[in-house]
Write a protein that holds these residues in place. Structure first.
Motif, PDB file in Angstrom:
ATOM      1  N   VAL A  81       0.889  -1.160   0.000  1.00  0.00           N
ATOM      2  CA  VAL A  81       0.000   0.000   0.000  1.00  0.00           C
ATOM      3  C   VAL A  81       0.928   1.210   0.000  1.00  0.00           C
ATOM      4  O   VAL A  81       1.645   1.454   0.963  1.00  0.00           O
ATOM      5  CB  VAL A  81      -0.951   0.007   1.213  1.00  0.00           C
ATOM      6  N   LEU A  82       0.937   1.918  -1.124  1.00  0.00           N
ATOM      7  CA  LEU A  82       1.866   3.031  -1.315  1.00  0.00           C
ATOM      8  C   LEU A  82       1.228   4.362  -0.947  1.00  0.00           C
ATOM      9  O   LEU A  82       0.046   4.593  -1.206  1.00  0.00           O
ATOM     10  CB  LEU A  82       2.327   3.080  -2.775  1.00  0.00           C
ATOM     11  N   ASP A  83       2.044   5.239  -0.377  1.00  0.00           N
ATOM     12  CA  ASP A  83       1.620   6.601  -0.068  1.00  0.00           C
ATOM     13  C   ASP A  83       1.849   7.447  -1.317  1.00  0.00           C
ATOM     14  O   ASP A  83       2.968   7.519  -1.829  1.00  0.00           O
ATOM     15  CB  ASP A  83       2.439   7.138   1.103  1.00  0.00           C
ATOM     16  N   ILE A  84       0.806   8.062  -1.824  1.00  0.00           N
ATOM     17  CA  ILE A  84       0.878   8.873  -3.033  1.00  0.00           C
ATOM     18  C   ILE A  84       0.567  10.321  -2.672  1.00  0.00           C
ATOM     19  O   ILE A  84      -0.511  10.615  -2.156  1.00  0.00           O
ATOM     20  CB  ILE A  84      -0.110   8.385  -4.118  1.00  0.00           C
ATOM     21  N   GLN A  85       1.508  11.199  -2.926  1.00  0.00           N
ATOM     22  CA  GLN A  85       1.351  12.639  -2.708  1.00  0.00           C
ATOM     23  C   GLN A  85       1.013  12.987  -1.264  1.00  0.00           C
ATOM     24  O   GLN A  85       0.477  14.054  -0.987  1.00  0.00           O
ATOM     25  CB  GLN A  85       0.275  13.211  -3.632  1.00  0.00           C
ATOM     26  N   GLY A  86       1.258  12.094  -0.336  1.00  0.00           N
ATOM     27  CA  GLY A  86       0.926  12.345   1.062  1.00  0.00           C
ATOM     28  C   GLY A  86      -0.563  12.439   1.319  1.00  0.00           C
ATOM     29  O   GLY A  86      -0.987  12.782   2.417  1.00  0.00           O
ATOM     30  N   GLN A  87      -1.386  12.129   0.311  1.00  0.00           N
ATOM     31  CA  GLN A  87      -2.839  12.264   0.440  1.00  0.00           C
ATOM     32  C   GLN A  87      -3.587  10.965   0.240  1.00  0.00           C
ATOM     33  O   GLN A  87      -4.690  10.807   0.748  1.00  0.00           O
ATOM     34  CB  GLN A  87      -3.363  13.261  -0.587  1.00  0.00           C
ATOM     35  N   TYR A  88      -3.028  10.063  -0.540  1.00  0.00           N
ATOM     36  CA  TYR A  88      -3.737   8.844  -0.910  1.00  0.00           C
ATOM     37  C   TYR A  88      -2.884   7.629  -0.598  1.00  0.00           C
ATOM     38  O   TYR A  88      -1.666   7.676  -0.674  1.00  0.00           O
ATOM     39  CB  TYR A  88      -4.071   8.855  -2.410  1.00  0.00           C
ATOM     40  N   TYR A 140      -3.288  -2.004  -9.608  1.00  0.00           N
ATOM     41  CA  TYR A 140      -3.579  -1.140  -8.458  1.00  0.00           C
ATOM     42  C   TYR A 140      -5.050  -0.791  -8.416  1.00  0.00           C
ATOM     43  O   TYR A 140      -5.760  -0.865  -9.414  1.00  0.00           O
ATOM     44  CB  TYR A 140      -2.720   0.125  -8.488  1.00  0.00           C
ATOM     45  N   ASP A 141      -5.482  -0.446  -7.216  1.00  0.00           N
ATOM     46  CA  ASP A 141      -6.852   0.018  -7.004  1.00  0.00           C
ATOM     47  C   ASP A 141      -6.809   1.513  -6.739  1.00  0.00           C
ATOM     48  O   ASP A 141      -5.976   1.989  -5.958  1.00  0.00           O
ATOM     49  CB  ASP A 141      -7.484  -0.682  -5.797  1.00  0.00           C
ATOM     50  N   GLN A 142      -7.710   2.239  -7.380  1.00  0.00           N
ATOM     51  CA  GLN A 142      -7.830   3.663  -7.106  1.00  0.00           C
ATOM     52  C   GLN A 142      -8.157   3.850  -5.624  1.00  0.00           C
ATOM     53  O   GLN A 142      -8.701   2.936  -4.986  1.00  0.00           O
ATOM     54  CB  GLN A 142      -8.926   4.293  -7.960  1.00  0.00           C
ATOM     55  N   PRO A 143      -7.859   5.011  -5.044  1.00  0.00           N
ATOM     56  CA  PRO A 143      -8.109   5.227  -3.605  1.00  0.00           C
ATOM     57  C   PRO A 143      -9.557   4.951  -3.165  1.00  0.00           C
ATOM     58  O   PRO A 143      -9.786   4.573  -2.026  1.00  0.00           O
ATOM     59  CB  PRO A 143      -7.755   6.695  -3.402  1.00  0.00           C
ATOM     60  N   TYR A 144     -10.513   5.087  -4.066  1.00  0.00           N
ATOM     61  CA  TYR A 144     -11.918   4.905  -3.716  1.00  0.00           C
ATOM     62  C   TYR A 144     -12.432   3.491  -3.969  1.00  0.00           C
ATOM     63  O   TYR A 144     -13.614   3.213  -3.775  1.00  0.00           O
ATOM     64  CB  TYR A 144     -12.792   5.887  -4.514  1.00  0.00           C
ATOM     65  N   ALA A 145     -11.571   2.572  -4.392  1.00  0.00           N
ATOM     66  CA  ALA A 145     -12.049   1.261  -4.818  1.00  0.00           C
ATOM     67  C   ALA A 145     -11.219   0.118  -4.247  1.00  0.00           C
ATOM     68  O   ALA A 145     -10.084   0.296  -3.806  1.00  0.00           O
ATOM     69  CB  ALA A 145     -12.023   1.186  -6.349  1.00  0.00           C
ATOM     70  N   GLY A 146     -11.814  -1.057  -4.314  1.00  0.00           N
ATOM     71  CA  GLY A 146     -11.102  -2.279  -3.978  1.00  0.00           C
ATOM     72  C   GLY A 146     -10.391  -2.232  -2.642  1.00  0.00           C
ATOM     73  O   GLY A 146     -10.909  -1.736  -1.646  1.00  0.00           O
ATOM     74  N   ARG A 147      -9.158  -2.721  -2.637  1.00  0.00           N
ATOM     75  CA  ARG A 147      -8.391  -2.828  -1.401  1.00  0.00           C
ATOM     76  C   ARG A 147      -7.723  -1.514  -0.995  1.00  0.00           C
ATOM     77  O   ARG A 147      -7.116  -1.439   0.069  1.00  0.00           O
ATOM     78  CB  ARG A 147      -7.369  -3.943  -1.528  1.00  0.00           C
ATOM     79  N   SER A 148      -7.843  -0.487  -1.816  1.00  0.00           N
ATOM     80  CA  SER A 148      -7.346   0.838  -1.421  1.00  0.00           C
ATOM     81  C   SER A 148      -8.372   1.568  -0.557  1.00  0.00           C
ATOM     82  O   SER A 148      -8.019   2.434   0.250  1.00  0.00           O
ATOM     83  CB  SER A 148      -7.061   1.706  -2.654  1.00  0.00           C
ATOM     84  N   LYS A 149      -9.614   1.241  -0.757  1.00  0.00           N
ATOM     85  CA  LYS A 149     -10.715   1.997  -0.149  1.00  0.00           C
ATOM     86  C   LYS A 149     -10.579   2.148   1.364  1.00  0.00           C
ATOM     87  O   LYS A 149     -10.773   3.237   1.899  1.00  0.00           O
ATOM     88  CB  LYS A 149     -12.036   1.321  -0.503  1.00  0.00           C
ATOM     89  N   ILE A 150     -10.218   1.084   2.056  1.00  0.00           N
ATOM     90  CA  ILE A 150     -10.160   1.140   3.521  1.00  0.00           C
ATOM     91  C   ILE A 150      -9.023   2.017   4.041  1.00  0.00           C
ATOM     92  O   ILE A 150      -9.046   2.423   5.200  1.00  0.00           O
ATOM     93  CB  ILE A 150     -10.037  -0.269   4.138  1.00  0.00           C
TER      94      ILE A 150
END
Length: 167
Positions: free
Chosen positions: A7-14, A59-69
């Motif tokens: 699970v990667l940190d993207i732009q310090g926001q996602y 990868y899953d977008q921040p709003y979907a799949g295993r990124s969502k949580i």
């Protein structure tokens, strides 16, 4: 064929859930970009077709799949933000290729417009750059229903429009 999961940190926001299928024999890496309502699980067969000729990144977008949580969902992501996320993933995984499906093409085109130096080839599949009146209506109603958390209307909208064409 087990992926390296992160699970990667993207732009310090996602926070973005990723699966990296590393192949010792592969010379190139490809990132697969989901369409609307798709997640990494949607690519099970695609990975089998590309691996081991390529290292494959899902990868899953921040709003979907295993990124969502891992994310707060305070506002909808724009295609520009999705493009920036893709650019960071292309850089992180040193990917030379990108393959997008359906509405993932919008984020891919935004990312490619920045001319990422490493990307050699891209395939934009099943994407129309023109948003016609029925699609605009679908998108506007979808945004309205989603912003009002009206799951029943979202489900009915999907089933009565694009759902008619899905297996």
């Amino acid at each position: 064929m087990r992926p390296e999961i992160a699970v990667l940190d993207i732009q310090g926001q996602y926070r973005v859930y990723t699966e990296f299928y590393r192949a010792d024999a592969a010379a190139k890496t490809i990132v697969l970009v989901n369409g609307s309502m798709a997640t990494t699980a949607s690519f099970a067969q695609t990975v089998k077709s590309l691996y081991p000729q390529f290292n494959v990144v899902l990868y899953d977008q921040p709003y979907a799949g295993r990124s969502k949580i891992h994310n707060r969902h305070e506002q909808m992501l724009t295609k520009e933000v999705e493009g920036q996320i893709l650019l960071e993933l292309l850089d992180h995984f040193a990917a030379e290729h990108v393959l997008s499906f359906s509405w993932g093409g919008a984020a891919t085109l935004v990312a490619l417009a920045q001319r990422p130096h490493r990307v050699e080839k891209a395939v934009i599949s099943s994407f129309s750059p023109v948003i016609n009146a029925p699609m605009r209506d679908y998108l506007e109603r979808g945004v309205d229903y989603l912003s009002n958390l009206d799951r029943d209307r979202v489900g009915h909208l999907v089933n009565s429009t694009i759902g008619k064409h899905l297996p």
